[in-house]
Design a protein around this motif. Structure first.
Motif, PDB file in Angstrom:
ATOM      1  N   THR A   1      -5.974  -8.593   1.290  1.00 24.66           N
ATOM      2  CA  THR A   1      -4.950  -7.734   1.871  1.00 24.66           C
ATOM      3  C   THR A   1      -4.402  -8.399   3.124  1.00 24.66           C
ATOM      4  O   THR A   1      -5.032  -9.305   3.695  1.00 24.66           O
ATOM      5  CB  THR A   1      -5.484  -6.333   2.232  1.00 24.66           C
ATOM      6  OG1 THR A   1      -6.517  -6.451   3.199  1.00 24.66           O
ATOM      7  CG2 THR A   1      -5.980  -5.592   1.005  1.00 24.66           C
TER       8      THR A   1
ATOM      9  N   SER B   1       0.862  -1.182   0.000  1.00 23.40           N
ATOM     10  CA  SER B   1       0.000   0.000   0.000  1.00 23.40           C
ATOM     11  C   SER B   1       0.903   1.238   0.000  1.00 23.40           C
ATOM     12  O   SER B   1       2.080   1.155   0.350  1.00 23.40           O
ATOM     13  CB  SER B   1      -0.907   0.001   1.233  1.00 23.40           C
ATOM     14  OG  SER B   1      -0.122   0.062   2.426  1.00 23.40           O
TER      15      SER B   1
ATOM     16  N   GLY C   1       0.298 -11.683   9.564  1.00 24.85           N
ATOM     17  CA  GLY C   1      -0.987 -11.859  10.231  1.00 24.85           C
ATOM     18  C   GLY C   1      -1.955 -12.617   9.367  1.00 24.85           C
ATOM     19  O   GLY C   1      -1.565 -13.417   8.513  1.00 24.85           O
TER      20      GLY C   1
ATOM     21  N   GLN D   1     -10.611  -1.689   2.533  1.00 23.95           N
ATOM     22  CA  GLN D   1     -11.020  -2.407   3.746  1.00 23.95           C
ATOM     23  C   GLN D   1     -12.156  -3.394   3.454  1.00 23.95           C
ATOM     24  O   GLN D   1     -12.640  -4.065   4.355  1.00 23.95           O
ATOM     25  CB  GLN D   1     -11.474  -1.419   4.824  1.00 23.95           C
ATOM     26  CG  GLN D   1     -10.403  -0.459   5.257  1.00 23.95           C
ATOM     27  CD  GLN D   1      -9.283  -1.147   6.014  1.00 23.95           C
ATOM     28  OE1 GLN D   1      -9.445  -2.202   6.602  1.00 23.95           O
ATOM     29  NE2 GLN D   1      -8.114  -0.534   5.996  1.00 23.95           N
TER      30      GLN D   1
ATOM     31  N   HIS E   1       1.990  -0.078   4.986  1.00 24.96           N
ATOM     32  CA  HIS E   1       1.467  -0.850   6.115  1.00 24.96           C
ATOM     33  C   HIS E   1       0.691  -2.095   5.714  1.00 24.96           C
ATOM     34  O   HIS E   1       0.442  -2.965   6.544  1.00 24.96           O
ATOM     35  CB  HIS E   1       0.568   0.027   6.998  1.00 24.96           C
ATOM     36  CG  HIS E   1       1.309   1.128   7.668  1.00 24.96           C
ATOM     37  ND1 HIS E   1       2.061   0.968   8.804  1.00 24.96           N
ATOM     38  CD2 HIS E   1       1.441   2.435   7.325  1.00 24.96           C
ATOM     39  CE1 HIS E   1       2.605   2.105   9.148  1.00 24.96           C
ATOM     40  NE2 HIS E   1       2.246   3.018   8.261  1.00 24.96           N
ATOM     41  N   ARG E   2       0.267  -2.173   4.446  1.00 23.86           N
ATOM     42  CA  ARG E   2      -0.501  -3.327   3.984  1.00 23.86           C
ATOM     43  C   ARG E   2       0.030  -3.824   2.646  1.00 23.86           C
ATOM     44  O   ARG E   2       0.752  -3.131   1.958  1.00 23.86           O
ATOM     45  CB  ARG E   2      -1.985  -2.962   3.844  1.00 23.86           C
ATOM     46  CG  ARG E   2      -2.652  -2.643   5.167  1.00 23.86           C
ATOM     47  CD  ARG E   2      -4.109  -2.300   5.015  1.00 23.86           C
ATOM     48  NE  ARG E   2      -4.250  -0.990   4.377  1.00 23.86           N
ATOM     49  CZ  ARG E   2      -5.355  -0.544   3.816  1.00 23.86           C
ATOM     50  NH1 ARG E   2      -6.441  -1.294   3.791  1.00 23.86           N
ATOM     51  NH2 ARG E   2      -5.408   0.650   3.268  1.00 23.86           N
TER      52      ARG E   2
ATOM     53  N   ALA F   1      -1.629  -7.277   6.613  1.00 26.78           N
ATOM     54  CA  ALA F   1      -0.730  -6.310   7.236  1.00 26.78           C
ATOM     55  C   ALA F   1       0.691  -6.615   6.781  1.00 26.78           C
ATOM     56  O   ALA F   1       1.082  -7.785   6.668  1.00 26.78           O
ATOM     57  CB  ALA F   1      -0.826  -6.399   8.758  1.00 26.78           C
TER      58      ALA F   1
END
Length: 175
Positions: free
Chosen positions: A66, A50, A72, A111, A54-55, A68
């Motif tokens: 997506t 991103s 994760g 998101q 961060h992503r 992190a």
């Protein structure tokens, strides 16, 4: 590459092995595995950081997902029969991709949420412009840039719709 240029993502896998996403730092040190893919779908796009780093986003044959950048659990942003390639809007709020038939340029909130159709006859997204105004892709007539509101499409020179392989190069952060 990460937006700051201090790390990069790569995929490791092969016949009979699941694909894995790894990251390494330009300063050295041990690479770290971010994710082992457990989906049976084929990986359609390389993982892409991103804009804030961060992503990570990628597409397989069933969905856009997506994760992190620290690792994760992946999030399914949109279930879609995507065409290879995706990119992030500069603010990180949208992920641009194409699906079909018919081939259609779309964007989906990063998101998750409802996708928005932007323009038909556009497939294989290559990149988003740093200013957020354009998406480069394969169009009906070859390589094109499409305005993010879908109202304008401009062809590029060199391909002429011939289907010849044409590479896109980013120079100093600009398409």
């Amino acid at each position: 590459w990460s937006p700051r240029g201090d790390a990069w993502l790569y995929v490791v896998g092969g016949p009979g092995r699941p694909d894995e996403f790894w990251t390494a730092r330009t300063a050295g040190g041990e690479p770290s595995r971010l994710l082992t893919l457990t989906t049976r779908g084929l990986l359609w796009s390389n993982p892409v950081f991103s804009p804030d780093g961060h992503r990570v986003a990628w597409a397989d044959e069933t969905a856009i997902r997506t994760l992190a950048a620290a690792g994760g659990r992946p999030i399914t942003v949109q279930s879609a029969n995507t065409v290879p390639g995706l990119c992030w809007s500069p603010d990180g709020e949208w992920i641009w991709y194409s699906d079909g038939p018919p081939p259609t340029l779309r964007k989906v909130p990063s998101q998750g949420g409802q996708p928005v159709a932007v323009r038909e006859s556009v497939s294989t997204v290559f990149d988003c412009s740093p200013d957020g105004r354009w998406v480069s892709a394969r169009g009906r007539t070859g390589l094109v840039i499409v305005s993010t509101d879908g109202k304008e499409e401009r062809g590029t020179r060199g391909d002429g719709g011939s289907g010849r392989r044409v590479g896109l190069v980013r120079a100093k952060g600009r398409p």
